[in-house]
Motif scaffolding. Sequence first.
Motif, PDB file in Angstrom:
ATOM      1  N   ILE A 119     -15.868  58.494 -65.076  1.00 18.90           N
ATOM      2  CA  ILE A 119     -13.908  58.763 -64.623  1.00 18.90           C
ATOM      3  C   ILE A 119     -13.316  57.827 -64.545  1.00 18.90           C
ATOM      4  O   ILE A 119     -12.467  57.771 -64.362  1.00 18.90           O
ATOM      5  CB  ILE A 119     -15.285  59.576 -62.757  1.00 18.90           C
ATOM      6  CG1 ILE A 119     -15.403  60.620 -62.970  1.00 18.90           C
ATOM      7  CG2 ILE A 119     -13.490  58.883 -62.133  1.00 18.90           C
ATOM      8  CD1 ILE A 119     -15.862  61.200 -61.787  1.00 18.90           C
ATOM      9  N   HIS A 120     -13.637  56.420 -64.844  1.00 26.79           N
ATOM     10  CA  HIS A 120     -13.350  55.147 -64.218  1.00 26.79           C
ATOM     11  C   HIS A 120     -11.927  55.616 -65.539  1.00 26.79           C
ATOM     12  O   HIS A 120     -11.672  55.234 -66.043  1.00 26.79           O
ATOM     13  CB  HIS A 120     -14.126  54.781 -64.513  1.00 26.79           C
ATOM     14  CG  HIS A 120     -14.005  52.839 -63.920  1.00 26.79           C
ATOM     15  ND1 HIS A 120     -13.105  52.491 -65.596  1.00 26.79           N
ATOM     16  CD2 HIS A 120     -12.913  51.883 -63.139  1.00 26.79           C
ATOM     17  CE1 HIS A 120     -12.922  51.065 -66.128  1.00 26.79           C
ATOM     18  NE2 HIS A 120     -12.597  51.494 -63.957  1.00 26.79           N
ATOM     19  N   GLU A 121     -13.155  55.563 -67.246  1.00 28.41           N
ATOM     20  CA  GLU A 121     -11.908  55.681 -68.337  1.00 28.41           C
ATOM     21  C   GLU A 121     -10.978  56.302 -68.498  1.00 28.41           C
ATOM     22  O   GLU A 121     -10.616  56.255 -68.967  1.00 28.41           O
ATOM     23  CB  GLU A 121     -13.414  55.078 -69.391  1.00 28.41           C
ATOM     24  CG  GLU A 121     -14.411  54.229 -69.288  1.00 28.41           C
ATOM     25  CD  GLU A 121     -13.452  53.054 -69.767  1.00 28.41           C
ATOM     26  OE1 GLU A 121     -12.918  52.834 -70.751  1.00 28.41           O
ATOM     27  OE2 GLU A 121     -13.188  52.168 -68.502  1.00 28.41           O
ATOM     28  N   ARG A 122     -11.538  57.794 -67.683  1.00 32.00           N
ATOM     29  CA  ARG A 122     -11.001  58.774 -68.280  1.00 32.00           C
ATOM     30  C   ARG A 122      -9.527  58.498 -67.353  1.00 32.00           C
ATOM     31  O   ARG A 122      -8.635  59.179 -67.740  1.00 32.00           O
ATOM     32  CB  ARG A 122     -11.153  60.448 -67.690  1.00 32.00           C
ATOM     33  CG  ARG A 122     -12.641  60.898 -68.695  1.00 32.00           C
ATOM     34  CD  ARG A 122     -12.000  60.965 -70.006  1.00 32.00           C
ATOM     35  NE  ARG A 122     -11.103  62.279 -69.755  1.00 32.00           N
ATOM     36  CZ  ARG A 122      -9.811  62.138 -70.788  1.00 32.00           C
ATOM     37  NH1 ARG A 122      -9.677  60.958 -71.174  1.00 32.00           N
ATOM     38  NH2 ARG A 122      -8.841  63.320 -70.206  1.00 32.00           N
ATOM     39  N   GLU A 123      -9.659  58.275 -65.930  1.00 32.84           N
ATOM     40  CA  GLU A 123      -8.141  57.722 -65.039  1.00 32.84           C
ATOM     41  C   GLU A 123      -7.408  56.235 -66.260  1.00 32.84           C
ATOM     42  O   GLU A 123      -6.259  57.292 -66.355  1.00 32.84           O
ATOM     43  CB  GLU A 123      -8.795  56.847 -63.613  1.00 32.84           C
ATOM     44  CG  GLU A 123      -7.828  56.844 -63.261  1.00 32.84           C
ATOM     45  CD  GLU A 123      -7.742  56.166 -62.008  1.00 32.84           C
ATOM     46  OE1 GLU A 123      -6.749  55.828 -60.697  1.00 32.84           O
ATOM     47  OE2 GLU A 123      -9.313  56.042 -61.081  1.00 32.84           O
ATOM     48  N   ARG A 124      -8.303  55.847 -66.445  1.00 32.92           N
ATOM     49  CA  ARG A 124      -7.160  55.215 -67.033  1.00 32.92           C
ATOM     50  C   ARG A 124      -6.768  55.471 -68.544  1.00 32.92           C
ATOM     51  O   ARG A 124      -5.331  55.423 -69.706  1.00 32.92           O
ATOM     52  CB  ARG A 124      -8.054  53.596 -67.864  1.00 32.92           C
ATOM     53  CG  ARG A 124      -8.618  53.363 -67.103  1.00 32.92           C
ATOM     54  CD  ARG A 124      -9.474  51.850 -67.706  1.00 32.92           C
ATOM     55  NE  ARG A 124      -9.008  50.746 -68.058  1.00 32.92           N
ATOM     56  CZ  ARG A 124      -9.576  49.935 -68.394  1.00 32.92           C
ATOM     57  NH1 ARG A 124     -10.800  49.629 -67.914  1.00 32.92           N
ATOM     58  NH2 ARG A 124      -8.911  48.442 -69.638  1.00 32.92           N
ATOM     59  N   GLU A 125      -7.366  56.571 -69.087  1.00 35.58           N
ATOM     60  CA  GLU A 125      -6.939  57.227 -70.499  1.00 35.58           C
ATOM     61  C   GLU A 125      -5.830  58.066 -70.151  1.00 35.58           C
ATOM     62  O   GLU A 125      -4.863  58.429 -70.969  1.00 35.58           O
ATOM     63  CB  GLU A 125      -8.055  57.958 -70.869  1.00 35.58           C
ATOM     64  CG  GLU A 125      -9.129  56.702 -72.072  1.00 35.58           C
ATOM     65  CD  GLU A 125     -10.381  57.967 -72.447  1.00 35.58           C
ATOM     66  OE1 GLU A 125     -11.457  56.999 -72.722  1.00 35.58           O
ATOM     67  OE2 GLU A 125     -10.251  58.995 -71.834  1.00 35.58           O
ATOM     68  N   ILE A 126      -6.193  58.691 -69.109  1.00 37.13           N
ATOM     69  CA  ILE A 126      -5.129  59.822 -68.551  1.00 37.13           C
ATOM     70  C   ILE A 126      -3.593  59.231 -68.673  1.00 37.13           C
ATOM     71  O   ILE A 126      -3.193  60.101 -69.367  1.00 37.13           O
ATOM     72  CB  ILE A 126      -5.628  60.804 -67.602  1.00 37.13           C
ATOM     73  CG1 ILE A 126      -7.058  61.636 -68.321  1.00 37.13           C
ATOM     74  CG2 ILE A 126      -4.987  62.227 -67.324  1.00 37.13           C
ATOM     75  CD1 ILE A 126      -7.381  61.971 -66.645  1.00 37.13           C
ATOM     76  N   THR A 127      -4.038  58.374 -67.771  1.00 38.22           N
ATOM     77  CA  THR A 127      -2.713  57.608 -67.562  1.00 38.22           C
ATOM     78  C   THR A 127      -1.659  57.057 -69.067  1.00 38.22           C
ATOM     79  O   THR A 127      -0.463  57.068 -68.968  1.00 38.22           O
ATOM     80  CB  THR A 127      -3.164  55.980 -66.270  1.00 38.22           C
ATOM     81  OG1 THR A 127      -3.969  56.624 -65.297  1.00 38.22           O
ATOM     82  CG2 THR A 127      -1.674  55.625 -66.064  1.00 38.22           C
ATOM     83  N   ASP A 128      -2.415  56.271 -69.636  1.00 40.58           N
ATOM     84  CA  ASP A 128      -2.100  55.803 -70.834  1.00 40.58           C
ATOM     85  C   ASP A 128      -1.356  57.729 -71.402  1.00 40.58           C
ATOM     86  O   ASP A 128      -0.399  57.148 -71.999  1.00 40.58           O
ATOM     87  CB  ASP A 128      -2.966  55.068 -71.607  1.00 40.58           C
ATOM     88  CG  ASP A 128      -3.112  54.048 -71.594  1.00 40.58           C
ATOM     89  OD1 ASP A 128      -2.637  53.723 -70.928  1.00 40.58           O
ATOM     90  OD2 ASP A 128      -4.344  53.778 -71.611  1.00 40.58           O
ATOM     91  N   THR A 129      -2.263  58.640 -71.485  1.00 41.79           N
ATOM     92  CA  THR A 129      -1.521  59.951 -72.062  1.00 41.79           C
ATOM     93  C   THR A 129      -0.186  60.446 -71.388  1.00 41.79           C
ATOM     94  O   THR A 129       1.151  60.512 -71.596  1.00 41.79           O
ATOM     95  CB  THR A 129      -2.421  60.714 -71.469  1.00 41.79           C
ATOM     96  OG1 THR A 129      -3.555  60.761 -72.602  1.00 41.79           O
ATOM     97  CG2 THR A 129      -2.240  62.359 -72.720  1.00 41.79           C
ATOM     98  N   LEU A 130      -0.270  60.098 -69.981  1.00 46.33           N
ATOM     99  CA  LEU A 130       1.251  60.342 -69.153  1.00 46.33           C
ATOM    100  C   LEU A 130       2.505  59.566 -69.550  1.00 46.33           C
ATOM    101  O   LEU A 130       3.474  60.102 -69.061  1.00 46.33           O
ATOM    102  CB  LEU A 130       0.446  60.144 -67.492  1.00 46.33           C
ATOM    103  CG  LEU A 130      -0.171  61.451 -67.350  1.00 46.33           C
ATOM    104  CD1 LEU A 130      -0.187  61.058 -65.915  1.00 46.33           C
ATOM    105  CD2 LEU A 130       1.361  62.888 -67.437  1.00 46.33           C
ATOM    106  N   VAL A 131       1.461  58.362 -70.037  1.00 45.40           N
ATOM    107  CA  VAL A 131       2.818  56.783 -70.426  1.00 45.40           C
ATOM    108  C   VAL A 131       3.551  56.895 -71.668  1.00 45.40           C
ATOM    109  O   VAL A 131       5.162  58.394 -71.939  1.00 45.40           O
ATOM    110  CB  VAL A 131       2.543  56.058 -70.685  1.00 45.40           C
ATOM    111  CG1 VAL A 131       3.787  54.706 -71.486  1.00 45.40           C
ATOM    112  CG2 VAL A 131       2.628  55.649 -68.622  1.00 45.40           C
ATOM    113  N   GLU A 132       2.772  58.249 -72.675  1.00 52.88           N
ATOM    114  CA  GLU A 132       3.430  58.794 -73.963  1.00 52.88           C
ATOM    115  C   GLU A 132       4.328  59.932 -73.843  1.00 52.88           C
ATOM    116  O   GLU A 132       4.572  60.840 -74.653  1.00 52.88           O
ATOM    117  CB  GLU A 132       2.162  58.471 -74.251  1.00 52.88           C
ATOM    118  CG  GLU A 132       1.412  57.336 -74.582  1.00 52.88           C
ATOM    119  CD  GLU A 132      -0.105  57.054 -75.869  1.00 52.88           C
ATOM    120  OE1 GLU A 132      -0.704  58.239 -76.350  1.00 52.88           O
ATOM    121  OE2 GLU A 132      -0.624  56.125 -75.742  1.00 52.88           O
TER     122      GLU A 132
END
Length: 268
Positions: A119-132
């Motif tokens: 969950i911790h890592e997915r939050e960071r990955e999803i945030t990066d995706t939302l920026v891209e």
Amino acid sequence: MNSETTHRICGVVDFDKERDAVDEEAGDGDHSPADEDDDDDFALLAFIKSAPGNVSLESMMTEIRKLTAVRSIELPPGLFADVPPKVLAAWRTRAAVEAPSHMRTHPRELTVLLLAALIHEREREITDTLVELPIATVHRIKARADSKVTKELINAFKRVNGKENILFKVADAAIGHPDDSVRAVIFPAVTGGEQTLKDLVHEFKTKGPAYRTTVQTTLRASYTNHYRRGLIALLEALEFKSKNTAYQPVIRALELIRRYAKAGNTTY
């Protein structure tokens, strides 16, 4: 990590519910939850694991819902601050490949650890995706606007070669016969005559400022009628910051849009 957060993490795979069922059926010997198919696996975990779709408004909205779901677990800030990145990545990978039914067979502490890492890592990955995604979306809107306007003008568009030579011939003819009419002097000096000059003027109008203005109008209409709700939802999910003074106008613009987000189709 408090008990409420731990309970929410276990709820991702229905851990406690499964263990209660095992306790109730202990001694019967004719049923084991671990033998069930994965068809009943908890949907939230699959949603959190899922990769983003193709660039589109719907993909953006899905990733925003995904980020909201991940944040609803409410992991404590700095939970894995002292964990080496390689170790955290290994826990995240293990949790990502294990089925919920398999995850429920682990000791509760191990299940909580693996899911928290995921969950911790997915939050960071999803945030990066939302920026891209917004960047890719803007490029896509621009490309579609260019394509739409180009198709509208392509039948009337002709590329005129040798513009420098045409300019020279026109200037030479004008200087050589300053008192004669344009039709008698300028048109005959250019190969193709009057039609070539008309094509040259038309090319400038379609490729110059008028063309760019038409593209911008088409792009703006596409955003206003379709993509606006995605940007508004994104501004509610993410907070944009920058210490670079060159980007402050953009940061202020985003703050303005957020402030009037509920005001309908407002012109800023």
